[in-house]
Design an enzyme around this catalytic site. Structure first.
Site, PDB file in Angstrom:
ATOM      1  N   ASP A 183     -19.905  -1.017  14.386  1.00 52.30           N
ATOM      2  CA  ASP A 183     -20.272  -2.415  14.118  1.00 52.30           C
ATOM      3  C   ASP A 183     -21.745  -2.657  14.464  1.00 52.30           C
ATOM      4  OD1 ASP A 183     -18.544  -3.606  17.126  1.00 52.30           O
ATOM      5  OD2 ASP A 183     -20.321  -2.341  16.838  1.00 52.30           O
ATOM      6  N   ASP A 203     -19.727   2.434  18.317  1.00 54.29           N
ATOM      7  CA  ASP A 203     -18.886   1.687  17.380  1.00 54.29           C
ATOM      8  C   ASP A 203     -19.594   1.540  16.039  1.00 54.29           C
ATOM      9  OD1 ASP A 203     -17.364  -0.565  19.783  1.00 54.29           O
ATOM     10  OD2 ASP A 203     -16.585   1.248  18.804  1.00 54.29           O
ATOM     11  N   GLU A 256     -20.328   4.556  23.973  1.00 53.55           N
ATOM     12  CA  GLU A 256     -20.546   3.138  24.251  1.00 53.55           C
ATOM     13  C   GLU A 256     -19.317   2.549  24.920  1.00 53.55           C
ATOM     14  OE1 GLU A 256     -20.713  -0.946  21.583  1.00 53.55           O
ATOM     15  OE2 GLU A 256     -20.897   1.007  20.631  1.00 53.55           O
TER      16      GLU A 256
END
Ligand code: 0RA
Length: 642
Positions: free
Chosen positions: A508, A506, A433
């Site tokens: 998150d 990630d 990403e």
């Protein structure tokens, strides 16, 4: 000095001014001063003879290349008129033809009905660009002679020099191309021969001979004469091919001031550009109205015939022009009074009235021909149907090949940092990403086995996108291309370029969203890839802490808790790692990519079975249930991690 001589000189001056213009700008009259321009001079003279032939007055043209550089063109036409010219009182018509621009054969009332279109600048241009020209005219039982020097200056006025042998008529023009104007004065035998052959085909029965008298050239005399005209042209073109039938078809249509002739035959080959067209003997390489008229009528007539004979049923697709033209050799020759030559090379016929003549002729006459030649007609239709089938099959194949090459072809996307190894079994694709994380991953990787593909932002919401729109998404295209095995129904597990496809996102919420999107895509479009265990999720650590002088990474809360139990005196802070960007490439290698130390989560079929529902809920059109899903599951990032 007689009065005749005085006024001749007056005429002579204006005449020379005209020819001077040609010498100043030869390119405007003959195109160039190179070999093309040089040969143009020959065409100009021969065209005049051919015009005589077209008017029915000439049967033979003899062309001889002489040792001293002259080109001699001799015809048995009517001979250039030798009488005084009605406009130039003091000049004979012959003198005018040779010295006045555009005088050609068109003066004197009923000159020519149809005259050599493109080259028709007139024989005076040849005179202007020659250092010497000699003309002999047999007419009225007498032989006449005149000559010119230095680009058209009359040296010997037209004089009778004796009787015409056997009372013959005809014209002989000998010219020496002017080397001070032309870059090239040496004629090329082959160039002349090819064109003369073409002219002979286009003028049925006209004999054109070419003789090379130059001692340093070794060419046999060639002679072209075709009683069959363009029919013989077709036979000639098809000579090296296997014809579909022996007969050469022939159609003809005549109107007030234009006419068309068409000859055709099919061969067993697959070439569909065997259509050649001419207008007033000029090869119309760019086609034009005559070709258009023929093509459209040919297609219409053949379809009508095939339906009428039941070879094509009403529900079948019509044969297309290209199906019918496969293996066709055809010559279209039109003659018209005012040809309009258009296009890049002025070789496209623009006359609309010619299209309708050719179309009507083909419509009527070809339909008749088919009725009169049922076995030939049947073969043509059968061949066209075969061509149609082949075309449709080729189209399908091309379409899928194009799709393949667009999406998984040899050319890999620029964004992909491929691995050196070409063995899929040891190759891994990291889908990372963001560009910056992609950069770190590229530095952290083992370039032999690890390929890096950075994916920017949020890729298309696959679930909701229709497949055609989805495939326009560059991120998706890049992905398909990198994996190299197609997609959807065409996905071929045998062709995957990596046995591990690893999602590195990630830890998150955005990261999980992207991961979910990617998994959705794989699940929908490359299910076999997931089913056979090739898809993995990389697990970058969630926490780090300092132990002594070293940084220690802790994968998740579970590991962190265990660490705290094991090291109760550890008072250092635990860092929550939010993004891959927070790690340098050494850290990334040690914690996430190094095969010895990393921990990968293999995506399983069972996960996907559940995930299918999850995906549908998360990505589907139903906004309400999507909202609910996100709210109830927002706390549980691990669920989205699968
Ligand atoms: C003008 C008028 C006529 C014939 C020609 C020119 C003519 C020109 C050339 C150039 C080379 N060979 C040629 N043959 C004829 C018509 C003559 C008539 O009406 O008798």
């Amino acid at each position: 000095m007689t009065s005749t001589e005085t006024s001749y000189e007056a005429a002579d001056i204006t005449v020379l001014e005209g020819l001077e213009a040609v010498r100043k700008r030869p390119g405007m009259y003959i195109g160039s001063t190179g070999p093309t321009g040089l040969h143009h001079l020959v065409w100009e003279v021969v065209d005049n003879a051919v015009d005589e032939a077209m008017a029915g007055h000439c049967t033979t043209v003899d062309v001889t290349l002489h040792e001293d550089g002259a080109c001699e063109v001799s015809d048995d036409g009517r001979g250039i008129p030798v009488e005084l010219h009605h406009q130039y009182e003091d000049l004979t018509a012959a003198e005018v033809v040779l010295t006045v621009l555009h005088a050609g054969g068109k003066f004197g009332g009923d000159g020519y009905k149809v005259s050599g279109g493109l080259h028709g600048v007139g024989i005076s241009v040849v005179n202007a660009l020659s250092s010497r020209v000699e003309v002999e005219i047999d007419r009225n039982g007498r032989r006449h002679y005149m000559d010119f020097v230095d680009g058209g200056r009359l040296e010997t006025r037209l004089t009778e020099i004796g009787d015409a042998p056997d009372g013959r008529t005809g014209t002989t023009v000998r010219f020496w191309p002017d080397g001070s104007i032309l870059d090239e004065t040496r004629f090329r035998f082959q160039t002349l021969a090819e064109r003369f052959q073409m002219m002979a085909f286009l003028n049925r029965g006209l004999r054109i001979c070419l003789n090379d008298g130059r001692s340093d050239e070794r060419h046999e005399k060639v002679e072209f004469c075709y009683e069959g005209g363009i029919r013989d042209f077709v036979v000639h073109v098809n000579a090296s091919k296997e014809s579909l039938f022996n007969e050469v078809g022939y159609l003809e249509g005549i109107e007030d001031d234009q006419e068309v002739e068409i000859a055709f035959q099919w061969n067993t080959g697959f070439n569909s550009d065997g259509l050649h067209s001419f207008a007033n003997g000029i090869n119309t390489l760019e086609g034009g109205m005559h070709e258009e008229g023929f093509r459209s009528a040919l297609t219409a007539v053949m379809n009508r015939y095939a339906k009428k004979r039941g070879m094509l049923r009403d529900q079948d697709d019509n044969l297309q022009g290209e199906d019918i033209r496969e293996g066709l050799t055809a010559i279209i020759s039109v003659r018209l009074v005012e040809p309009q030559f258009e296009g890049q090379t002025k070789s496209k016929l623009g006359n609309v009235e010619t299209r309708s003549l050719v179309q009507r002729t083909t419509n009527d006459r070809l339909a008749d021909w088919l009725e009169e030649h049922p076995s030939e007609a049947k073969r043509i239709v059968q061949k066209s149907i075969n061509a149609q089938r082949a075309r449709v099959a080729a189209q399908d194949a091309r379409r899928s090949a194009r799709r393949k090459s667009a999406l998984d072809g040899a050319g890999m996307p620029d964004k992909l940092k491929d691995c050196a190894s070409k063995d899929p079994r040891e190759s891994e694709l990291f889908i990372v990403e963001g560009d910056s994380a992609g950069g770190s991953a590229t530095q952290a990787r083992d370039p032999h086995t690890m390929a890096i593909l950075p994916i920017r932002g949020k890729i298309l919401n696959v679930e909701r996108a229709r497949s055609d729109r989805m495939l326009k998404n560059t991120e998706v295209q890049t992905l398909i291309q990198a994996i190299g095995a197609g997609f959807g129904e065409d996905f071929d597990l045998e062709r995957i370029r990596y046995h591990k496809v690893i999602l590195l996102c990630d830890a998150d919420v955005d990261g999980s969203h992207i991961r979910t999107l990617l998994l959705t895509f794989f699940f929908r479009q490359m299910r076999a890839l997931v089913e056979s265990g090739h898809v993995y999720i990389a697990q970058p650590p969630l926490y780090s802490t300092i132990v002594g002088r070293e940084k220690v990474y802790l994968k998740d809360d579970h590991v962190k808790n265990a660490f705290m139990e094991d090291n109760p005196s550890h008072k250092k802070e635990f860092q929550r790692l939010k993004g891959l960007g927070e790690m340098d490439f050494d850290e990334l290698r040690e914690t996430t990519m190094d095969p010895v130390r990393r921990s990968l989560l293999q995506v399983s079929v069972e996960m996907l079975a559940i995930a299918d529902e999850v995906f549908s809920t998360l990505m589907g059109e139903d906004v309400e249930s999507r909202k609910r899903f996100i709210q109830t599951n927002a706390h549980d990032v691990r669920f989205l991690d699968i």
